[in-house]
Design an enzyme around this catalytic site. Structure first.
Site, PDB file in Angstrom:
ATOM      1  N   GLU A  46       0.823  -1.204   0.000  1.00 48.35           N
ATOM      2  CA  GLU A  46       0.000   0.000   0.000  1.00 48.35           C
ATOM      3  C   GLU A  46       0.859   1.256   0.000  1.00 48.35           C
ATOM      4  O   GLU A  46       1.982   1.259   0.524  1.00 48.35           O
ATOM      5  CB  GLU A  46      -0.942   0.055   1.210  1.00 48.35           C
ATOM      6  CG  GLU A  46      -2.204  -0.788   1.057  1.00 48.35           C
ATOM      7  CD  GLU A  46      -2.110  -2.103   1.812  1.00 48.35           C
ATOM      8  OE1 GLU A  46      -3.016  -2.928   1.680  1.00 48.35           O
ATOM      9  OE2 GLU A  46      -1.110  -2.291   2.528  1.00 48.35           O
ATOM     10  N   THR A  47       0.295   2.299  -0.589  1.00 47.65           N
ATOM     11  CA  THR A  47       0.853   3.643  -0.546  1.00 47.65           C
ATOM     12  C   THR A  47      -0.236   4.581  -0.038  1.00 47.65           C
ATOM     13  O   THR A  47      -1.387   4.506  -0.471  1.00 47.65           O
ATOM     14  CB  THR A  47       1.329   4.098  -1.930  1.00 47.65           C
ATOM     15  OG1 THR A  47       2.399   3.244  -2.360  1.00 47.65           O
ATOM     16  CG2 THR A  47       1.815   5.533  -1.916  1.00 47.65           C
TER      17      THR A  47
END
Length: 303
Positions: A46-47
């Site tokens: 995830e970002t």
């Protein structure tokens, strides 16, 4: 224009363990397509993008992307972002702070503690309680997807089920840790089997009671190839949903229960997720997720 970012390893206190996370601090002017492209560039589970507009009462509002899709909520991004922001705010060793992160699933209350030795931990309350999201594939189908035998599926009355809080996962009980280690995912069968039951972005959280650390309650692996995640080292949103599975099959008494989940060992990224489950009247009334994080890198994006 350049944008500040950090990377962190989350659900660990050890660099190069846990689940890597990117946090982009200056998301002004980025649309959804740009955020998705940047998340694919980082190519981490995830970002996080910290938004310039902040709702009243929130420390920050954030959006969360995997390499392939946006999520309304996720655990390791919440823990990592909470710790990163607290450190940026100057949280001193021996101190704690509380604030709210705004996510698409709703406001997420967070508490960050920085110990006297400098280690930082965050705990948040899940924005939604776990709920079943539909029927699971049968044991034979799941065994085929995971490259296991049907006899490997199930233990102590635990059966496969689909739960979300709010992100949906198929929880698959696996009899032994050795069987968990043997998993080899058939991505085509994975997609076809879940498409048949209406799950567009399926994810499997496979777990066993056999653990590496005797203090852990469960050993887990998580697979979500449709989201661009072949395997995840630590999945807080899956642990939040797992509170429903834990309550149904282990039937804990009323009160608050601490459930330690280890994950990521098969990837060489050992992680620990601290799940808290509060029961009242035989049902789940609150879920918390906690863990540590270490800041690994800082830099600027040239976009």
């Amino acid at each position: 224009m350049s944008r500040r970012f950090n990377t962190l390893d989350v659900f660990t206190h050890t660099p190069l363990a846990g689940n890597p996370l990117a946090v982009v601090h200056d998301a002004a002017g980025l649309d959804t397509a740009a955020m998705q492209t940047i998340a694919a560039e980082f190519n981490l589970s995830e970002t996080v993008f910290v938004l310039p507009e902040v709702a009243a009462g929130h420390r920050a509002d954030i959006r969360i992307f995997t390499p392939g899709a946006e999520l309304p909520f996720a655990g390791h991004p919440t823990v990592g972002t909470a710790i990163m922001l607290a450190l940026m705010d100057g949280l001193a060793p021996g101190s704690r702070t509380e604030f709210v992160l705004g996510e698409k699933a709703g406001p997420v209350p967070c508490r960050v503690v920085r110990h006297t030795d400098g280690r930082a931990e965050a705990t948040f309350t899940a924005p939604r309680l776990p709920a079943e999201t539909g029927p699971a594939p049968d044991a034979a189908q799941l065994a085929g997807i995971l490259g296991l035998e049907v006899r490997d599926i199930g233990f102590d009355g635990h059966r496969p089920g689909r739960w979300g809080a709010p992100v949906s996962f198929c929880h698959v009980p696996v009899r032994t840790r050795a069987a968990l280690d043997r998993i080899r995912v058939d991505t085509r069968w994975f997609a076809e089997t879940f498409a048949a039951i209406g799950e567009d972005h399926p994810a499997i959280f496979a777990y066993s009671r056999e653990t590496v650390d005797p203090a852990a309650a469960f050993h887990a692996r998580m697979f979500a190839p449709g989201l661009g995640i072949a395997e995840d080292p630590a999945t807080g949103s899956a642990a939040a949903a797992f509170a429903g599975t834990f309550a149904r099959f282990d039937r804990p008494p009323d009160g608050t229960h601490a459930v330690s989940i280890e994950q990521g060992f098969a990837m060489g990224r050992p992680s620990r997720i601290d799940l808290g489950v509060t029961m009242a009247g035989g049902v789940v009334t609150a879920v918390t997720i906690g863990g540590g994080a270490v800041v690994m890198a800082e830099g600027r994006l040239a976009v």
